[in-house]
Design a protein around this motif. Structure first.
Motif, PDB file in Angstrom:
ATOM      1  N   ALA A  87       0.823  -1.206   0.000  1.00 24.63           N
ATOM      2  CA  ALA A  87       0.000   0.000   0.000  1.00 24.63           C
ATOM      3  C   ALA A  87       0.860   1.260   0.000  1.00 24.63           C
ATOM      4  CB  ALA A  87      -0.928   0.001   1.217  1.00 24.63           C
ATOM      5  N   VAL A  88       1.891   1.287   0.854  1.00 19.20           N
ATOM      6  CA  VAL A  88       2.681   2.513   1.027  1.00 19.20           C
ATOM      7  C   VAL A  88       3.681   2.698  -0.110  1.00 19.20           C
ATOM      8  CG1 VAL A  88       4.330   3.701   2.530  1.00 19.20           C
ATOM      9  CG2 VAL A  88       2.407   2.453   3.529  1.00 19.20           C
ATOM     10  N   THR A  89       4.351   1.636  -0.516  1.00 23.70           N
ATOM     11  CA  THR A  89       5.419   1.755  -1.507  1.00 23.70           C
ATOM     12  C   THR A  89       4.929   1.518  -2.926  1.00 23.70           C
ATOM     13  OG1 THR A  89       7.073   1.097   0.134  1.00 23.70           O
ATOM     14  CG2 THR A  89       7.698   0.911  -2.168  1.00 23.70           C
TER      15      THR A  89
ATOM     16  N   ARG B 134       9.230  -1.088  -6.778  1.00 18.75           N
ATOM     17  CA  ARG B 134       8.833  -2.444  -7.176  1.00 18.75           C
ATOM     18  C   ARG B 134       9.285  -3.520  -6.196  1.00 18.75           C
ATOM     19  NH1 ARG B 134       4.806  -0.791  -9.704  1.00 18.75           N
ATOM     20  NH2 ARG B 134       5.258   0.561 -11.494  1.00 18.75           N
ATOM     21  N   LEU B 135       9.936  -3.129  -5.100  1.00 15.85           N
ATOM     22  CA  LEU B 135      10.503  -4.137  -4.200  1.00 15.85           C
ATOM     23  C   LEU B 135       9.446  -5.041  -3.591  1.00 15.85           C
ATOM     24  CD1 LEU B 135      12.907  -5.384  -2.774  1.00 15.85           C
ATOM     25  CD2 LEU B 135      12.745  -3.585  -1.038  1.00 15.85           C
ATOM     26  N   TRP B 136       8.273  -4.470  -3.258  1.00 16.27           N
ATOM     27  CA  TRP B 136       7.204  -5.278  -2.666  1.00 16.27           C
ATOM     28  C   TRP B 136       5.996  -5.375  -3.606  1.00 16.27           C
ATOM     29  CZ3 TRP B 136       9.896  -1.712   0.494  1.00 16.27           C
ATOM     30  CH2 TRP B 136      10.706  -2.313   1.460  1.00 16.27           C
TER      31      TRP B 136
ATOM     32  N   GLY C 132       4.080   5.128  -3.357  1.00 11.13           N
ATOM     33  CA  GLY C 132       5.337   5.760  -3.729  1.00 11.13           C
ATOM     34  C   GLY C 132       6.150   6.298  -2.569  1.00 11.13           C
ATOM     35  N   ARG C 133       5.931   5.771  -1.348  1.00 11.11           N
ATOM     36  CA  ARG C 133       6.655   6.195  -0.156  1.00 11.11           C
ATOM     37  C   ARG C 133       7.293   4.967   0.501  1.00 11.11           C
ATOM     38  NH1 ARG C 133       7.527  11.467   0.958  1.00 11.11           N
ATOM     39  NH2 ARG C 133       7.370  11.061   3.202  1.00 11.11           N
TER      40      ARG C 133
END
Length: 609
Positions: A212-214, A400-402, A218-219
């Protein structure tokens, strides 16, 4: 004013009561008299006791929590009745799936620890969906002297999220994630500038929060490295992620929490409202001070790229391995002891050095340049060190890490999906963490290694100690779990201050296959498990030669940790003890080796002091 209205709407969406924590405090359970202070509890009741709550009393609790009281039984009952049945096979097939383990209130992520504990279901569980459910369960346990257990993710190696003859507050169904562009904690308007943040309900897991956050927001939010760990427990214990050298701990990111304390009151706590309790929740240990129902954490700008450097090297002789360890430590001290690098290097009895280092803030080209001197030294000593697995340096956009779809497409096998029919598509976890699901622990030791050991004058002694330790058992150095060089705003927590001067957390551990109570199949080989535990303790003692007074991380440490108040919290323990006595004077919240737990017998049923 707009931020207050927005918070009220978000709290309503999360099912969180919008009550403040400044006087007067209002009980969550309306229409009743305030909780009467009971006599000092000297003994908690067990199922076999005549004063165990009656069926009618449990039914009354069920009514107060909207029918969300569950009577628990072991999922292995199907195996006892029909060991070859499809139902039994289905249960056994899922024991390495952390989502399955978390979705059953009768199970925990670890199955036990030799000569310590075995995962055992509570008698009843309140499947809490809102704070009032939690408050009702707290009041019931307090009034009836019932042993209380709290479980979100259920990842406690120490067995703190399960207990026989207990009532479980199960927060798994408390879900909700809300992002803020400009958050100000309650009563802090004018004192604290608005900042980006995320409010997360207690039942969420980090995989979904990161997504949700990343991925979508984008955070970056500082959470755990293991994607299926519960949010609230991680924050209360400290909480390290792969990039903690840059962003600190989850506890250090806490801006506000909502917590139900032993008096059945929900409090919104932050640096202004109940600041002592707020500080204790920032690393003072999960389950000791109350039931956290939500947390609000600061978020950070994302770096452009994150990546990994991996390799496996093997030395040709013990002497060559000792030199390789020293060479790597010198390289780490010179090039990697900074905010960009985290994760692990491990050393094994067969002379293997396994590298799995994550980085943030630059791309693979820059990472390769940084590692070139060390890799060149390996090439130059090919006669005594060989590459068992080639060096891989990879990077991806941090956003894109998660991202499950991206990772599964571009790095197949790195993530594993929850394979149950109807499972949510974002139910994924890192394949490397699958060994943790259902683990039965033989031994686990941790200690923070001070950065002073990397000084040239001390490094030879550190290399000797790591070599001696690695000859007895595998030892890993988690560099992201030492905060030497971390930003100042990550340092105000209740954790042992040793973490602030440590370059890494050394971990020495061993485990076997799942061994839940009532599970069919071969029992634990007790003799072999005890032998492993003895070797693990011995290996840790070899490392303590150079760090005899090092603290330990409460979430990753020995069940039999000696001098645990000093090891876990150091000089902070007296302050944590004072907070405990203020907010939980009767010791309702008990966890193994938690603050003030020494007042009770090991199971938390009989008061000793």
């Amino acid at each position: 004013m707009h931020s207050i209205r927005r918070r009220a709407l978000i709290n309503a969406a999360l099912g969180i009561a919008a009550t403040g924590c400044v006087p007067p405090l209002i009980p969550l359970v309306t229409g009743q008299e305030p909780v009467r202070e009971p006599a000092r509890t000297t003994r908690r009741v067990r199922v076999t006791d005549p004063d165990w709550p009656s069926r009618a009393e449990w039914a009354a609790l069920n009514g107060k929590v909207g029918g969300r009281l569950l009577e628990l039984s072991s999922p292995f009952a199907a195996c006892r009745n029909a060991p070859r049945s499809a139902a039994c096979r289905d249960v056994l097939a899922q024991l390495k799936n952390p989502y399955f383990l978390g979705d059953d209130p009768a199970l925990t992520q670890s199955s036990g620890w030799i000569d310590a504990w075995t995962s055992t279901p509570s008698v009843y569980a309140v499947a809490a969906e809102q704070s009032n459910d939690v408050a009702q369960a707290v009041r019931f346990a307090r009034e009836h002297r019932v042993r209380l257990v709290i479980k979100g993710g259920g990842h406690s190696y120490q067995g703190t999220s399960n207990a026989p003859d207990s009532l479980l507050i199960w927060t798994r169904r408390m879900r909700g994630i809300r992002l803020y562009d400009a958050f100000v904690p309650l009563d802090c308007e004018g004192d604290m500038p608005p900042q980006p943040a995320v409010t997360v309900a207690a039942g969420e897991m980090w995989m979904h929060v990161y997504d949700a956050v990343t991925t979508r927001g984008g955070r970056y939010v500082q959470g755990g490295g293991c994607a299926t760990v519960g949010v609230a427990g991680l924050v209360q214990s400290g909480g390290f992620g792969s990039f903690s050298k840059k962003f600190g701990t989850a506890a250090g990111s806490l801006l506000e929490a909502q917590v139900v304390t032993a008096d059945g009151i929900e409090r919104i706590v932050n640096a202004r409202t109940d600041p002592d309790l707020f500080w204790a929740l920032k690393g003072g240990g999960g389950g000791s001070f109350g039931v956290v129902t939500s947390v609000t954490l600061k978020t950070h700008p994302l770096p452009d790229y994150v990546g990994v450097v991996s390799a496996v090297l093997r030395a040709s002789s013990p002497q060559a391995f000792r030199r390789l360890i020293d060479r790597f430590l010198a390289f780490y001290a010179d090039a990697l002891l900074n905010e960009h690098w985290g994760e692990t290097v491990s050393m094994s009895p067969d002379g293997t050095l396994r590298i799995s280092m994550l980085f943030q803030g630059f791309d693979r080209v820059e990472a390769g340049r940084i590692w070139q001197p060390f890799l060149q030294s390996v090439t130059e000593t090919a006669s005594e060190v060989r590459l068992v697995e080639p060096v891989r340096i990879q990077s991806i956009p941090a956003r894109r890490l998660w991202d499950p779809a991206f990772i599964m497409k571009h790095a197949p096998g790195v993530m594993v999906a929850d394979g149950r029919p109807g499972a949510a598509p974002d139910n994924v976890f890192w394949a490397a963490d699958q060994t943790d699901a259902g683990r039965f622990t033989y031994g686990y030791e941790s200690l923070w290694l001070p950065a002073s050991l990397l000084d040239p004058s001390a490094r030879a002694s550190l290399s000797d100690a790591l070599f001696q330790t690695s000859q007895q058992w595998n030892v890993s150095l988690s560099f992201n779990k030492g905060l030497a060089g971390a930003p100042e705003d990550a340092r105000d927590t209740a954790m042992n201050p040793d973490v602030l001067d440590a370059f890494a957390l050394a971990i020495i551990s061993g485990e076997g296959a799942p061994a839940f109570a009532g599970m069919p199949g071969a029992p634990v080989d007790i003799a072999a498990a005890r032998q492993a535990a003895m070797r693990i303790r011995g290996a840790a003692q070899s490392l303590r030669v150079v760090a005899p007074h090092a603290g330990a991380y409460v979430s990753e440490s020995s069940f039999h940790q000696e001098d645990w108040p000093r090891a876990y919290w150091g000089e902070h323990y007296p302050m944590l003890d004072a907070v405990k006595r203020k907010y939980d004077p009767d010791g309702l919240f008990f966890v193994h080796q938690g603050v003030a737990s020494n007042e009770w017998d090991p199971e938390g049923f009989t008061r000793l002091q």
